[in-house]
Scaffold this motif. Structure first.
Motif, mmCIF file in Angstrom:
data_model
loop_
_atom_site.group_PDB
_atom_site.id
_atom_site.type_symbol
_atom_site.label_atom_id
_atom_site.label_comp_id
_atom_site.label_asym_id
_atom_site.label_seq_id
_atom_site.Cartn_x
_atom_site.Cartn_y
_atom_site.Cartn_z
ATOM 1 N N LEU A 28 34.107 27.747 46.564
ATOM 2 C CA LEU A 28 34.808 28.095 47.914
ATOM 3 C C LEU A 28 33.722 28.578 48.625
ATOM 4 C CD1 LEU A 28 37.732 30.373 46.388
ATOM 5 C CD2 LEU A 28 37.795 27.651 47.149
ATOM 6 N N PHE A 29 32.626 29.005 48.153
ATOM 7 C CA PHE A 29 31.447 29.311 48.815
ATOM 8 C C PHE A 29 30.172 29.374 47.906
ATOM 9 C CE2 PHE A 29 33.493 33.367 47.428
ATOM 10 C CZ PHE A 29 32.511 33.885 46.504
ATOM 11 N N PRO A 30 28.947 29.299 48.441
ATOM 12 C CA PRO A 30 27.839 29.330 47.623
ATOM 13 C C PRO A 30 27.710 30.352 46.421
ATOM 14 C CG PRO A 30 27.110 29.057 49.964
ATOM 15 C CD PRO A 30 28.731 29.587 49.757
ATOM 16 N N HIS A 31 27.481 30.023 45.343
ATOM 17 C CA HIS A 31 27.293 30.680 44.053
ATOM 18 C C HIS A 31 28.550 31.420 43.685
ATOM 19 C CE1 HIS A 31 23.168 30.079 44.732
ATOM 20 N NE2 HIS A 31 23.115 30.557 45.668
ATOM 21 N N PHE A 32 29.611 30.660 44.202
ATOM 22 C CA PHE A 32 30.844 31.090 43.607
ATOM 23 C C PHE A 32 31.202 31.049 42.227
ATOM 24 C CE2 PHE A 32 35.541 30.032 42.901
ATOM 25 C CZ PHE A 32 36.123 31.241 43.123
ATOM 26 N N ASP A 33 30.556 30.211 41.519
ATOM 27 C CA ASP A 33 30.651 29.997 39.961
ATOM 28 C C ASP A 33 29.857 31.306 39.337
ATOM 29 O OD1 ASP A 33 28.085 29.069 40.865
ATOM 30 O OD2 ASP A 33 27.779 28.057 38.998
ATOM 31 N N LEU A 34 29.031 32.036 39.923
ATOM 32 C CA LEU A 34 28.395 33.105 39.253
ATOM 33 C C LEU A 34 29.252 34.389 39.441
ATOM 34 C CD1 LEU A 34 24.717 32.568 40.566
ATOM 35 C CD2 LEU A 34 25.560 31.963 38.477
ATOM 36 N N LEU A 35 30.043 34.350 40.589
ATOM 37 C CA LEU A 35 31.136 35.389 40.752
ATOM 38 C C LEU A 35 32.114 35.091 39.529
ATOM 39 C CD1 LEU A 35 32.228 37.813 42.060
ATOM 40 C CD2 LEU A 35 33.227 36.071 43.703
ATOM 41 N N LEU A 36 32.460 34.119 39.426
ATOM 42 C CA LEU A 36 33.611 33.699 38.392
ATOM 43 C C LEU A 36 32.973 33.988 36.819
ATOM 44 C CD1 LEU A 36 35.009 30.231 39.544
ATOM 45 C CD2 LEU A 36 36.083 32.539 39.771
ATOM 46 N N HIS A 37 31.823 33.837 36.699
ATOM 47 C CA HIS A 37 31.220 34.179 35.282
ATOM 48 C C HIS A 37 31.102 35.832 35.208
ATOM 49 C CE1 HIS A 37 29.546 30.492 33.455
ATOM 50 N NE2 HIS A 37 29.570 30.156 34.734
ATOM 51 N N PHE A 38 30.523 36.475 36.134
ATOM 52 C CA PHE A 38 30.500 37.964 36.236
ATOM 53 C C PHE A 38 31.889 38.650 36.171
ATOM 54 C CE2 PHE A 38 30.431 41.994 38.025
ATOM 55 C CZ PHE A 38 29.235 42.562 37.534
ATOM 56 N N ALA A 39 32.848 37.926 36.712
ATOM 57 C CA ALA A 39 34.291 38.503 36.710
ATOM 58 C C ALA A 39 35.088 38.247 35.401
ATOM 59 C CB ALA A 39 35.057 38.017 38.063
ATOM 60 N N ALA A 40 34.622 36.995 34.971
ATOM 61 C CA ALA A 40 35.357 36.873 33.478
ATOM 62 C C ALA A 40 34.709 37.702 32.635
ATOM 63 C CB ALA A 40 35.076 35.347 33.232
ATOM 64 N N PHE A 41 33.403 37.824 32.259
ATOM 65 C CA PHE A 41 32.841 38.737 31.363
ATOM 66 C C PHE A 41 33.125 40.158 31.649
ATOM 67 C CE2 PHE A 41 31.377 34.676 30.170
ATOM 68 C CZ PHE A 41 31.206 34.835 28.792
ATOM 69 N N TYR A 42 33.103 40.646 32.900
ATOM 70 C CA TYR A 42 33.483 42.148 33.290
ATOM 71 C C TYR A 42 34.952 42.385 32.686
ATOM 72 C CZ TYR A 42 34.345 46.280 35.876
ATOM 73 O OH TYR A 42 34.636 47.553 36.190
ATOM 74 N N THR A 43 35.877 41.401 32.989
ATOM 75 C CA THR A 43 37.248 41.425 32.275
ATOM 76 C C THR A 43 37.190 41.584 30.552
ATOM 77 O OG1 THR A 43 38.011 40.479 34.308
ATOM 78 C CG2 THR A 43 39.627 40.443 32.281
ATOM 79 N N LEU A 44 36.424 40.741 30.391
ATOM 80 C CA LEU A 44 36.329 40.714 28.857
ATOM 81 C C LEU A 44 35.643 41.964 28.358
ATOM 82 C CD1 LEU A 44 35.202 36.858 27.996
ATOM 83 C CD2 LEU A 44 37.253 38.008 27.377
ATOM 84 N N GLY A 45 34.812 42.374 28.724
ATOM 85 C CA GLY A 45 33.993 43.777 28.507
ATOM 86 C C GLY A 45 35.027 44.766 28.441
ATOM 87 N N PRO A 87 24.949 23.007 31.944
ATOM 88 C CA PRO A 87 24.963 24.324 31.438
ATOM 89 C C PRO A 87 23.767 25.157 32.224
ATOM 90 C CG PRO A 87 23.737 22.883 29.952
ATOM 91 C CD PRO A 87 24.525 21.947 31.202
ATOM 92 N N SER A 88 23.722 26.329 32.538
ATOM 93 C CA SER A 88 22.813 27.133 33.029
ATOM 94 C C SER A 88 22.617 28.540 32.754
ATOM 95 C CB SER A 88 23.501 27.567 34.621
ATOM 96 O OG SER A 88 22.509 28.057 35.335
ATOM 97 N N LEU A 89 21.224 28.947 32.702
ATOM 98 C CA LEU A 89 20.745 30.232 32.299
ATOM 99 C C LEU A 89 21.495 31.186 32.976
ATOM 100 C CD1 LEU A 89 19.238 31.811 30.009
ATOM 101 C CD2 LEU A 89 17.148 31.307 31.630
ATOM 102 N N ILE A 90 21.361 30.908 34.395
ATOM 103 C CA ILE A 90 21.885 31.729 35.388
ATOM 104 C C ILE A 90 23.200 32.131 35.127
ATOM 105 C CG2 ILE A 90 22.342 31.985 37.847
ATOM 106 C CD1 ILE A 90 19.753 30.287 38.362
ATOM 107 N N ASP A 91 24.070 31.026 34.822
ATOM 108 C CA ASP A 91 25.583 31.482 34.497
ATOM 109 C C ASP A 91 25.459 32.357 33.082
ATOM 110 O OD1 ASP A 91 26.429 29.684 36.359
ATOM 111 O OD2 ASP A 91 26.755 27.899 35.075
ATOM 112 N N LEU A 92 24.598 32.265 32.282
ATOM 113 C CA LEU A 92 24.486 33.148 31.226
ATOM 114 C C LEU A 92 24.324 34.427 31.663
ATOM 115 C CD1 LEU A 92 24.593 33.495 27.884
ATOM 116 C CD2 LEU A 92 22.287 32.736 28.322
ATOM 117 N N VAL A 93 23.127 34.681 32.325
ATOM 118 C CA VAL A 93 22.914 35.767 32.912
ATOM 119 C C VAL A 93 24.109 36.314 33.668
ATOM 120 C CG1 VAL A 93 21.355 37.146 34.595
ATOM 121 C CG2 VAL A 93 20.469 35.410 33.010
#
Length: 114
Positions: A28-45, A87-93
């Motif tokens: 939806l915007f640049p780096h949206f996938d990173l926001l999704l990774h952060f949000a998913a793992f925030y929720t899991l945590g 796969p991306s190290l940035i996604d992992l981070v």
């Protein structure tokens, strides 16, 4: 407590399903996938801490390690089975930072609500 565990299981299943989806989600915007990774793992945590009734630092560290390995597993499986995904190290981070932020949020919330 069973509700938190059910929600945690559902969140793991959704994260795994979206992580191994054949096509990436549209950006939806640049780096949206990173926001999704952060949000998913925030929720899991948050759900992991609530579902497992974590009361010690050692258990928080274990949850962080578990979520790190889960994020790494998703990236590794993308590399093995999904040539159209990268796969991306940035996604992992981003995932690990989301899990860490969740743990810090819950710890601070518990300290402030005493």
């Amino acid at each position: 407590m069973w509700l938190w565990r059910l929600l945690l299981l559902a969140a793991f299943a959704l994260s795994f399903g979206f992580g191994l989806r054949g096509r990436p989600l549209p950006l939806l915007f640049p780096h949206f996938d990173l926001l999704l990774h952060f949000a998913a793992f925030y929720t899991l945590g948050v759900l992991a801490i609530l579902a497992l009734r974590v009361r010690s630092w050692l258990k928080i560290v274990r949850i962080l390690l578990l979520l790190f390995f889960f994020a790494a597993l998703i990236e590794w499986l993308q590399a093995l089975w999904l040539p159209q995904r990268t796969p991306s190290l940035i996604d992992l981070v981003a995932g690990v930072l989301g899990a860490l932020a969740a743990c810090l949020t819950v710890v601070l919330w518990c300290r402030l609500s005493r």
